[in-house]
Design a protein around this motif. Sequence first.
Motif, PDB file in Angstrom:
ATOM      1  N   UNK A 127      -5.848  -3.018   6.180  1.00  0.00           N
ATOM      2  CA  UNK A 127      -4.894  -2.631   5.277  1.00  0.00           C
ATOM      3  C   UNK A 127      -3.881  -3.603   5.467  1.00  0.00           C
ATOM      4  N   UNK A 128      -3.596  -4.350   6.456  1.00  0.00           N
ATOM      5  CA  UNK A 128      -2.484  -5.458   6.659  1.00  0.00           C
ATOM      6  C   UNK A 128      -2.915  -6.648   5.364  1.00  0.00           C
ATOM      7  N   UNK A 129      -4.431  -6.898   5.247  1.00  0.00           N
ATOM      8  CA  UNK A 129      -4.553  -7.912   4.047  1.00  0.00           C
ATOM      9  C   UNK A 129      -4.328  -7.289   2.715  1.00  0.00           C
ATOM     10  N   UNK A 130      -4.656  -6.095   2.644  1.00  0.00           N
ATOM     11  CA  UNK A 130      -4.439  -5.439   1.310  1.00  0.00           C
ATOM     12  C   UNK A 130      -2.917  -5.285   1.160  1.00  0.00           C
ATOM     13  N   UNK A 131      -1.994  -4.841   1.914  1.00  0.00           N
ATOM     14  CA  UNK A 131      -0.540  -5.059   2.038  1.00  0.00           C
ATOM     15  C   UNK A 131       0.050  -6.270   1.642  1.00  0.00           C
TER      16      UNK A 131
END
Length: 192
Positions: A127-131
């Motif tokens: 989710x950090x990479x998506x964000x």
Amino acid sequence: MTILNQPSTAFTRSLANSHLAVKAAAVVFGSLLIAAATQIEVPFFPVPMTMQTFAVLLVGLLFGARLGAVAVLTYLAEATLGLPVLSGGASMAMMFVKPATAGYLVGFVGAAFVAGLIAERTAGRFWGVVAAAFAGEVVLMALGVAFLAWLIGAEKAVTFGLIPFVLGDLLKIVLAVAVARGVGRLSLPGAL
């Protein structure tokens, strides 16, 4: 426990710990990846749709904030030197004739930096990479549309410089995240 400002993936960590020559080669490779992705284009007016966004986000996610931004700056330097690396094989001299994309080009630097920074600070978690990719895209579009609005007005800038690109850019974000997650598991050999 996650330590902030640490490279986010095995690839990013191994690149950060590599010799200067390896980092320089990665920067040049990143700039060439962006140049190659630029040539995959769908003509739109006043700004073409290319795979540049994908490459810029990918470079930021994999290289980290600093090296990602340097790779984009290297790409822009190549264009400034007259190399045909911009959309349609153009060089930076074309910006004087068709300046509509100038804001997006500046936005690429911010996008790679922001994407890399958030990926680093979230330790490469999904989710950090998506964000990170989404935030990089927001920076890119904000700068691109803002400059386009200065040229042709806000309503036209949104109509021609944002709305037609939303779906394609969402797909490029998904692709950049998928590739970054896959390549991020790899690491450069320790001797580099």
